[in-house]
Design a protein around this motif. Structure first.
Motif, short mmCIF file in Angstrom:
data_model
loop_
_atom_site.label_atom_id
_atom_site.label_comp_id
_atom_site.label_asym_id
_atom_site.label_seq_id
_atom_site.Cartn_x
_atom_site.Cartn_y
_atom_site.Cartn_z
N LYS A 217 0.61 -3.92 -2.64
CA LYS A 217 -0.55 -3.06 -2.94
C LYS A 217 -1.76 -3.89 -3.35
O LYS A 217 -2.87 -3.68 -2.86
CB LYS A 217 -0.18 -2.08 -4.06
CG LYS A 217 -1.37 -1.32 -4.65
CD LYS A 217 -0.95 -0.51 -5.86
CE LYS A 217 -2.13 0.08 -6.60
NZ LYS A 217 -1.73 0.86 -7.80
N LYS B 207 5.46 0.00 5.17
CA LYS B 207 6.36 1.15 5.06
C LYS B 207 5.63 2.45 4.73
O LYS B 207 6.17 3.54 4.94
CB LYS B 207 7.46 0.87 4.04
CG LYS B 207 7.00 0.76 2.60
CD LYS B 207 8.19 0.51 1.69
CE LYS B 207 7.77 0.41 0.23
NZ LYS B 207 8.93 0.16 -0.65
N GLN B 208 4.39 2.35 4.23
CA GLN B 208 3.61 3.55 3.91
C GLN B 208 2.67 3.95 5.03
O GLN B 208 2.14 5.07 5.04
CB GLN B 208 2.79 3.31 2.63
CG GLN B 208 3.62 2.95 1.41
CD GLN B 208 4.53 4.08 0.97
OE1 GLN B 208 4.34 5.24 1.34
NE2 GLN B 208 5.56 3.74 0.19
N ASN C 63 -1.52 6.47 1.06
CA ASN C 63 -0.39 5.90 0.33
C ASN C 63 -0.19 4.42 0.61
O ASN C 63 0.49 3.72 -0.15
CB ASN C 63 0.90 6.65 0.67
CG ASN C 63 0.91 8.06 0.14
OD1 ASN C 63 0.33 8.33 -0.92
ND2 ASN C 63 1.54 8.97 0.87
N GLY C 64 -0.76 3.96 1.73
CA GLY C 64 -0.55 2.55 2.12
C GLY C 64 -1.79 1.71 2.12
O GLY C 64 -1.71 0.48 2.12
#
Length: 435
Positions: free
Chosen positions: A20, A102-103, A108-109
């Protein structure tokens, strides 16, 4: 003391928020630095198994973030208060938005920096960045030739203790999405049609060309080394002679010169087939790269020492073979010795102009037979005069085992340069050394 900011983030330990934070810096206009092993108050902490942690970080950044991050991050160890911590330097990427694999490319990613924190992007921000994404990178341009070989590149890797296996073209991103050699491969191949020009002029302008060399038609790594060696030869040393010392200084500071050469080459826009040019005048060296600033990059960004590589694939290889130390370090080394005004930025070109260092006192070129070979004897004469100001030229000649005629010539040089003056008559006077 270090503090968290828009470009700096602290983590006490490696945790599940690594991707992130890295994504946020990749999407940030200036990139950023992520420290592992520093708490929120800026206090360094002792990490366990720091080498293994570095490997885990590199693996996660390479495999858990899209688009590809190769060439966009660097991991080094830095000591703070004598405690080693992990420093991750992250460039601003050209293929925004970057996201956690994966997001997916969603709020969310996708993250970006806002103040001292990483925040999710809105769908509108993601769509806007995606619409502006630069797809026409060298990686996606097909090589003009497909019969490429890479013996030179493999040698440079071997010299660094690295081996290129049979899958190196894929790992170094030398292939287009459909498996053909791309333009990065073309530039790094043993043979290509790209050359770098080094021109030398007799004066301060381009009127009197005395030398025009081309380095290239080979791996860009080899061509870069050739240009560096040529400019090293041209970057002669000048010596300033004082009473008893010889102070040497290059025309251009060697470290900034090297960094500027590499920056000029690795950040050129080769997609337009306009290679970088290096010019040598009798008062300066000028390096020119095509491409101007990268879209979305300001002059402040350019000088901030935060890396935003135009050709990240090339940057990654240049770093592998030791031409680049770490991301963003080149500009800081240049600005440590020179002012920003040596750079001239236009829409399509970036020029860096190094004025020659010209000492104000008597200057003797250390290279060459005409003047350079006299320097030790001039220094010796000054030493003798300092001990015995009334000594004659004939006595100096005997002491130095050279002809009286040569002593007279050297003394004349010292007089004309203002280094010594004669006080009194030729028979009863003495020499005075000027400070």
């Amino acid at each position: 003391m270090l503090q968290e900011s828009n470009r700096i983030e602290f983590k006490a330990e490696l945790n599940d928020k690594l991707e992130k934070e890295v994504v946020a810096f990749l999407n940030n206009r200036e990139g950023g630095i992520l420290y592992i092993g520093i708490d929120d108050n800026g206090k360094p902490l002792m990490l366990s198994d720091i080498d293994s942690t570095q490997l885990k970080i590199a693996d996660r950044i390479k495999n858990n973030i899209l688009p590809s991050t190769l060439g966009l991050f660097d991991i080094v160890i830095e000591e703070i208060d004598n405690i080693p911590v992990i420093k991750i330097l992250i460039s601003s990427g050209l293929e925004k938005p970057y996201y956690v694999r994966k997001q997916g490319m969603s709020p969310n990613g996708c993250f970006t920096r806002m103040g001292t924190s990483s925040q999710p992007m809105s769908t509108a921000m993601i769509d806007d960045l995606y619409s502006k994404r630069i797809h026409n990178t060298l990686r996606n341009i097909i090589s003009p030739r497909q019969d490429l070989t890479f013996a030179q590149l493999k040698i440079y890797y071997q010299e660094r203790g690295l081996e290129l296996n049979e899958k190196f073209a894929n790992s170094l991103e030398l292939l287009t999405p459909d498996g053909k050699y791309n333009y990065v491969a073309y530039l790094l191949a043993d043979e290509n049609g790209v050359s770098i020009k080094v021109a030398k002029y007799a004066g301060t302008d381009k009127v009197d060309l005395v030398e025009n060399e081309e380095y290239g038609y080979c791996s860009l790594i080899k061509a870069t080394h050739q240009v560096l060696e040529k400019l090293k030869v041209e970057n002669i040393t000048r010596a300033k002679v004082t009473n008893t010392k010889r102070i040497e200084k290059n025309l251009v500071e060697p470290i900034p010169l090297r960094e500027a050469v590499i920056n000029t080459i690795v950040h050129s826009d080769f997609s337009k087939e306009i290679p970088p040019v290096f010019e040598i005048f009798n008062d300066k060296m000028v390096f020119t790269s095509y491409g101007g600033l990268i879209a979305g990059q300001s002059e402040d960004d350019f000088f901030s020492c935060s890396s935003m590589p135009r050709n990240r694939e090339l940057m990654r290889v240049f770093k592998d073979v030791g031409l680049v130390e770490q991301l963003g370090s080149g500009m800081s080394r240049i600005l440590k010795a020179y002012d920003k005004n040596i750079f001239h930025i236009s829409d399509h070109f970036i020029k860096v102009e190094f004025p020659f260092s010209l000492p104000t006192e008597t200057t003797i070129i250390a290279n060459g037979d005409d003047n350079g070979n006299d320097i030790p004897e001039i220094i010796k004469i000054l030493e003798i005069l300092e001990k015995n100001a009334a000594i004659t030229a004939k006595e100096i000649a005997v002491q130095m085992n050279i002809s009286p005629r040569k002593v007279s010539r050297l003394i004349k040089t010292l007089k004309e340069s203002g280094k010594i003056i004669r006080v009194g008559s030729d028979r009863k006077g003495y020499w005075k050394i000027q400070n």
